[in-house]
Write a protein that holds these residues in place. Structure first.
Motif, PDB file in Angstrom:
ATOM      1  N   ALA A 118      68.034 -23.064 -19.205  1.00 32.24           N
ATOM      2  CA  ALA A 118      67.509 -21.453 -17.776  1.00 32.24           C
ATOM      3  C   ALA A 118      68.083 -21.950 -17.081  1.00 32.24           C
ATOM      4  CB  ALA A 118      66.242 -21.921 -18.179  1.00 32.24           C
ATOM      5  N   LYS A 119      69.033 -20.456 -15.657  1.00 34.44           N
ATOM      6  CA  LYS A 119      68.417 -21.552 -14.218  1.00 34.44           C
ATOM      7  C   LYS A 119      67.250 -20.701 -13.993  1.00 34.44           C
ATOM      8  CE  LYS A 119      73.200 -18.915 -14.770  1.00 34.44           C
ATOM      9  NZ  LYS A 119      73.935 -17.829 -13.772  1.00 34.44           N
ATOM     10  N   GLY A 120      67.354 -22.013 -12.704  1.00 34.05           N
ATOM     11  CA  GLY A 120      65.943 -21.608 -12.144  1.00 34.05           C
ATOM     12  C   GLY A 120      66.030 -21.432 -10.731  1.00 34.05           C
ATOM     13  N   LYS A 121      64.674 -21.917 -10.257  1.00 29.29           N
ATOM     14  CA  LYS A 121      65.060 -20.939  -8.932  1.00 29.29           C
ATOM     15  C   LYS A 121      64.570 -21.434  -8.248  1.00 29.29           C
ATOM     16  CE  LYS A 121      65.418 -16.105 -11.744  1.00 29.29           C
ATOM     17  NZ  LYS A 121      64.937 -15.071 -11.716  1.00 29.29           N
ATOM     18  N   LEU A 122      64.236 -20.716  -6.600  1.00 22.63           N
ATOM     19  CA  LEU A 122      63.824 -21.431  -5.965  1.00 22.63           C
ATOM     20  C   LEU A 122      61.904 -21.335  -5.883  1.00 22.63           C
ATOM     21  CD1 LEU A 122      65.835 -20.930  -2.000  1.00 22.63           C
ATOM     22  CD2 LEU A 122      65.327 -23.242  -3.783  1.00 22.63           C
ATOM     23  N   SER A 123      60.791 -22.310  -5.167  1.00 17.91           N
ATOM     24  CA  SER A 123      59.375 -21.423  -5.514  1.00 17.91           C
ATOM     25  C   SER A 123      59.206 -21.473  -6.667  1.00 17.91           C
ATOM     26  CB  SER A 123      59.329 -19.948  -4.432  1.00 17.91           C
ATOM     27  OG  SER A 123      57.740 -20.251  -4.660  1.00 17.91           O
ATOM     28  N   PHE A 124      58.065 -20.611  -6.965  1.00 18.91           N
ATOM     29  CA  PHE A 124      57.488 -20.771  -8.605  1.00 18.91           C
ATOM     30  C   PHE A 124      58.419 -19.268  -8.850  1.00 18.91           C
ATOM     31  CE2 PHE A 124      54.189 -22.657  -7.100  1.00 18.91           C
ATOM     32  CZ  PHE A 124      53.726 -23.113  -7.357  1.00 18.91           C
ATOM     33  N   TRP A 125      58.742 -18.967 -10.381  1.00 15.27           N
ATOM     34  CA  TRP A 125      59.483 -17.695 -10.630  1.00 15.27           C
ATOM     35  C   TRP A 125      58.933 -17.726 -12.131  1.00 15.27           C
ATOM     36  CZ3 TRP A 125      62.829 -19.782 -14.898  1.00 15.27           C
ATOM     37  CH2 TRP A 125      63.228 -20.765 -14.602  1.00 15.27           C
ATOM     38  N   GLU A 126      58.907 -16.356 -12.371  1.00 17.57           N
ATOM     39  CA  GLU A 126      58.309 -16.488 -14.575  1.00 17.57           C
ATOM     40  C   GLU A 126      59.736 -16.284 -15.414  1.00 17.57           C
ATOM     41  OE1 GLU A 126      55.284 -15.018 -16.139  1.00 17.57           O
ATOM     42  OE2 GLU A 126      55.521 -15.083 -14.088  1.00 17.57           O
ATOM     43  N   TYR A 127      59.563 -17.011 -16.261  1.00 18.37           N
ATOM     44  CA  TYR A 127      59.581 -17.824 -17.263  1.00 18.37           C
ATOM     45  C   TYR A 127      58.722 -17.625 -18.668  1.00 18.37           C
ATOM     46  CZ  TYR A 127      62.867 -19.760 -20.978  1.00 18.37           C
ATOM     47  OH  TYR A 127      63.778 -19.808 -22.473  1.00 18.37           O
ATOM     48  N   ASP A 128      59.778 -16.028 -19.427  1.00 18.48           N
ATOM     49  CA  ASP A 128      58.801 -15.439 -20.346  1.00 18.48           C
ATOM     50  C   ASP A 128      59.603 -15.828 -22.128  1.00 18.48           C
ATOM     51  OD1 ASP A 128      56.709 -14.314 -18.841  1.00 18.48           O
ATOM     52  OD2 ASP A 128      58.206 -13.121 -17.962  1.00 18.48           O
ATOM     53  N   ASN A 129      60.814 -16.737 -22.058  1.00 21.32           N
ATOM     54  CA  ASN A 129      61.242 -16.757 -22.951  1.00 21.32           C
ATOM     55  C   ASN A 129      61.164 -18.269 -23.974  1.00 21.32           C
ATOM     56  OD1 ASN A 129      62.133 -14.044 -23.154  1.00 21.32           O
ATOM     57  ND2 ASN A 129      63.752 -15.110 -21.676  1.00 21.32           N
ATOM     58  N   LEU A 130      59.641 -18.249 -23.660  1.00 22.71           N
ATOM     59  CA  LEU A 130      59.470 -19.854 -24.338  1.00 22.71           C
ATOM     60  C   LEU A 130      59.827 -20.072 -26.087  1.00 22.71           C
ATOM     61  CD1 LEU A 130      56.418 -21.611 -22.939  1.00 22.71           C
ATOM     62  CD2 LEU A 130      58.768 -21.777 -22.858  1.00 22.71           C
ATOM     63  N   SER A 131      60.411 -20.509 -26.820  1.00 24.01           N
ATOM     64  CA  SER A 131      60.556 -20.680 -28.133  1.00 24.01           C
ATOM     65  C   SER A 131      59.285 -20.869 -29.033  1.00 24.01           C
ATOM     66  CB  SER A 131      61.784 -22.062 -28.332  1.00 24.01           C
ATOM     67  OG  SER A 131      60.404 -23.153 -28.258  1.00 24.01           O
ATOM     68  N   GLU A 132      58.867 -20.879 -29.638  1.00 27.34           N
ATOM     69  CA  GLU A 132      57.750 -20.999 -30.380  1.00 27.34           C
ATOM     70  C   GLU A 132      57.645 -22.691 -30.087  1.00 27.34           C
ATOM     71  OE1 GLU A 132      55.508 -20.499 -34.822  1.00 27.34           O
ATOM     72  OE2 GLU A 132      57.667 -19.362 -34.128  1.00 27.34           O
ATOM     73  N   ASP A 133      58.100 -23.668 -30.823  1.00 31.68           N
ATOM     74  CA  ASP A 133      58.357 -25.092 -30.660  1.00 31.68           C
ATOM     75  C   ASP A 133      57.090 -25.373 -28.844  1.00 31.68           C
ATOM     76  OD1 ASP A 133      58.911 -25.183 -32.767  1.00 31.68           O
ATOM     77  OD2 ASP A 133      60.848 -25.960 -32.602  1.00 31.68           O
ATOM     78  N   ALA A 134      58.045 -24.915 -28.332  1.00 29.52           N
ATOM     79  CA  ALA A 134      57.595 -24.750 -26.950  1.00 29.52           C
ATOM     80  C   ALA A 134      56.226 -24.606 -26.604  1.00 29.52           C
ATOM     81  CB  ALA A 134      58.854 -24.301 -26.130  1.00 29.52           C
ATOM     82  N   ARG A 135      55.530 -23.000 -27.540  1.00 28.28           N
ATOM     83  CA  ARG A 135      54.528 -22.655 -26.739  1.00 28.28           C
ATOM     84  C   ARG A 135      53.465 -23.449 -27.902  1.00 28.28           C
ATOM     85  NH1 ARG A 135      54.284 -17.894 -23.908  1.00 28.28           N
ATOM     86  NH2 ARG A 135      55.663 -16.023 -24.735  1.00 28.28           N
TER      87      ARG A 135
END
Length: 149
Positions: A118-135
């Protein structure tokens, strides 16, 4: 889920449960205290970091796989786990706390089995594509925490 980008090796030290403080020049917004965030390891491989004697001892005592991991072998440019931000203070007694900045107190880290590019960003940012394993890893940590209450 909210994510925050952290440079290596600090990101890996956090998700492996070794580094219990994230140092920032700005206070953690209160809405994130007590919540879980994803840890994104930044893509930058530039050096300029070192461990103090106390930090080195903390790493060695952890008996973590990180003790024998080379810097270039760490994951970069990916989400590698999650952690709870439980407090934000100054001058925390942890060996990982820097003086004169905000020390975000971290707890209950979760390491993902496989980094998620994933590409990062400054500060807090939203990531909605967690894999099932990560969830599942995040859900398991939360279940364990609730069962210990």
């Amino acid at each position: 889920m909210k994510a925050i980008t952290i440079k290596q090796p600090w990101a890996s030290l956090i998700v492996h449960g070794i580094k219990d403080i994230e140092n920032r020049t700005w206070a953690c917004p209160k809405k994130y205290l007590g919540g879980r965030v994803l840890i994104h390891a930044g893509a930058d491989k530039c050096g300029g970091w070192f461990l103090s004697n106390d930090q080195s001892i903390s790493l060695i005592r952890s008996k973590s796989v990180l003790c024998s991991t080379l810097f270039n072998d760490l994951p970069f440019g990916s989400i590698i786990g999650s952690v709870e931000i439980v407090d934000c203070v100054r001058n925390h007694p942890s060996v990982w706390a820097e003086k004169g900045v905000y020390n975000w107190v971290l707890a209950n880290p979760a390491l993902f089995k496989k980094p998620i590019p994933a590409k990062g960003k400054l500060s807090f940012w939203e990531y909605d594509n967690l894999s099932e394993d990560a969830r599942n890893v995040v859900d398991d940590v939360i279940k364990k925490l609730k069962s210990n209450e």
